[in-house]
Scaffold this motif. Sequence first.
Motif, PDB file in Angstrom:
ATOM      1  N   ALA A 388     -16.510  -2.552  -4.042  1.00 60.67           N
ATOM      2  CA  ALA A 388     -14.467  -2.367  -3.898  1.00 60.67           C
ATOM      3  C   ALA A 388     -14.296  -1.435  -2.869  1.00 60.67           C
ATOM      4  O   ALA A 388     -14.956  -0.638  -2.849  1.00 60.67           O
ATOM      5  N   ILE A 389     -13.382  -1.303  -2.471  1.00 61.52           N
ATOM      6  CA  ILE A 389     -12.671  -0.713  -1.108  1.00 61.52           C
ATOM      7  C   ILE A 389     -11.104   0.112  -2.135  1.00 61.52           C
ATOM      8  O   ILE A 389     -10.049  -0.643  -2.164  1.00 61.52           O
ATOM      9  N   ILE A 390     -11.448   1.755  -2.125  1.00 63.59           N
ATOM     10  CA  ILE A 390     -10.760   1.799  -2.800  1.00 63.59           C
ATOM     11  C   ILE A 390     -10.366   3.610  -2.383  1.00 63.59           C
ATOM     12  O   ILE A 390     -11.357   3.912  -2.308  1.00 63.59           O
ATOM     13  N   PRO A 391      -9.045   3.335  -2.094  1.00 60.01           N
ATOM     14  CA  PRO A 391      -9.130   4.494  -1.100  1.00 60.01           C
ATOM     15  C   PRO A 391      -8.170   5.791  -1.519  1.00 60.01           C
ATOM     16  O   PRO A 391      -7.539   5.201  -2.546  1.00 60.01           O
ATOM     17  N   VAL A 392      -8.062   6.288  -0.705  1.00 61.99           N
ATOM     18  CA  VAL A 392      -7.868   8.078  -1.597  1.00 61.99           C
ATOM     19  C   VAL A 392      -6.398   8.126  -0.718  1.00 61.99           C
ATOM     20  O   VAL A 392      -5.947   7.705   0.213  1.00 61.99           O
ATOM     21  N   ARG A 393      -5.552   7.959  -1.830  1.00 56.90           N
ATOM     22  CA  ARG A 393      -3.516   8.259  -1.366  1.00 56.90           C
ATOM     23  C   ARG A 393      -3.185   9.212  -1.231  1.00 56.90           C
ATOM     24  O   ARG A 393      -3.909  10.024  -2.638  1.00 56.90           O
ATOM     25  N   PHE A 394      -2.241   8.908  -0.345  1.00 53.24           N
ATOM     26  CA  PHE A 394      -1.318  10.501  -0.712  1.00 53.24           C
ATOM     27  C   PHE A 394       0.041  10.610  -0.413  1.00 53.24           C
ATOM     28  O   PHE A 394      -0.053  10.001   0.405  1.00 53.24           O
TER      29      PHE A 394
END
Length: 496
Positions: A388-394
């Motif tokens: 899975a592609i799980i990016p950091v979000r801000f």
Amino acid sequence: MGFNSKIITHLMGLLLLFNGGFMILAALVSGIYQDGVTLEITLAAIVTMFIGVLAMFFTRGHDKEVNRKEGYIIVTFGWIIMAASGVLPYLFSGTIPNITNAFFETMSGYTTTGASIIDDIEILPEGILFWRSLTHWIGGMGIIVLAIAILPLLGIGGMQLFAAEAPGPNADKLHPRITDTAKRLWLIYFGYTVAETILLKLAGMSLFDAMNHSLATLSTGGFSTKNASLAYWNNQPLIQYIVIFFMFLAGSNFVLSYFAFKGKVQKIIRDEEFKYYTAFIVIFSVIVALVIYFKANVPITEYHPMVLGDAESSFRHSLFQVVAIVTTTGFVTADFTAWTPFITVFFFGLMFAGGSAGSTAGGIKIMRHILIIKNGLLEFKRTLHPNAIIPVRFNNKTVTEHVVYNVIGFFVLYMLLFVIGALVLGFLGLDFDSSIGGAASALGNVGPAFGSLSPLNNFNSLPALGKWWCGFLMLAGRLELFTVLILMTPYFWKKT
């Protein structure tokens, strides 16, 4: 080396002119108070400006284009040139005759660290005290301009305050021209300084003390005109609450202040870093206040006139010291190292917090901590779902891997330099508390530390080599590590 040495020298000359102009201001204050050093400060200004004019005159035909490598050199050596010329008022007036001490005090000023080697501040002439505070203000203003106008162009992650996707304000530039953005933030910085001066004067400070403490507050510096720092006004709570408020503003992103003045309050409320910054300060202050209220049996002295069980005093002192350390301002209302061992360890941890990105505060910065923690927690998900592609979000935006790696790299470098910094101070003879406290304080631009460098003492006890070393740590910490450390790599100086 392929560097455009003319543009570098020309800009160094411009900085010297700039510095000399501020020395003239200090000379005017000296003349108004007739403190006996007006001529000496004026002479320092003339020498500084003369060298600046010469540098600009002989490089007037320079090529105006600045590449990335030249940018790093300009930023780092610009700060060094400012500090090197900033020692002249101290040396010429004889207030700090030792070059090592004068350079330490000046570098501490420009990097807004606030660590001092002066044993008796109150005997200094008014012109010198004002110059000392001005070095803070120049450094604080400079770091904003640096952050907005220069470092993003150099591609320095973590400090790409407006170029990276992570910090929220990126999508809402103040102005399409980056130089105009810097001007607007500088006007806010200047306006806050004037406002705090007026409020402190109305609250009972003398005009001179109000000006100096405003210059030191908005720059998150920490130099005071009193040996007891803000503890001098412990019987005037309103003064300390005013300083707390402006320290909080100085440690927040100045872009949010701009949004506030434009009536865009929702942008502030939605800003993730600001929410964490505020929450951390509130939670940490409550923890410290409760410990002080129930546990801290502090003797009543000039530095801490507070009584066990006094709710208002416990709250005010805890809030003041938490805000002062988190924003790396470094003012003190008490010797917090005497507030139980738990509080001492607690404040040592806070030295690594730092204020918001886009503020005048030093340290690691809240934004970096948030990104590191978020990325660490997401590693659990990635372990369970490797494809899975799980990016950091801000701020509801995806943070690129480049920024995340850069932030992690910064954190590793910061902790490594802290360890090396403490080892060097230990090698020079400092005890454990003083070594780790001095390294954390210098690198984070905090000011007061622990052991022999506690709020009750100063940095004058450091050996000469220790003062130069701490000066380097202050500079590296203030310029976000990469800017300074990259100059020490062999491939930087290779022709490309």
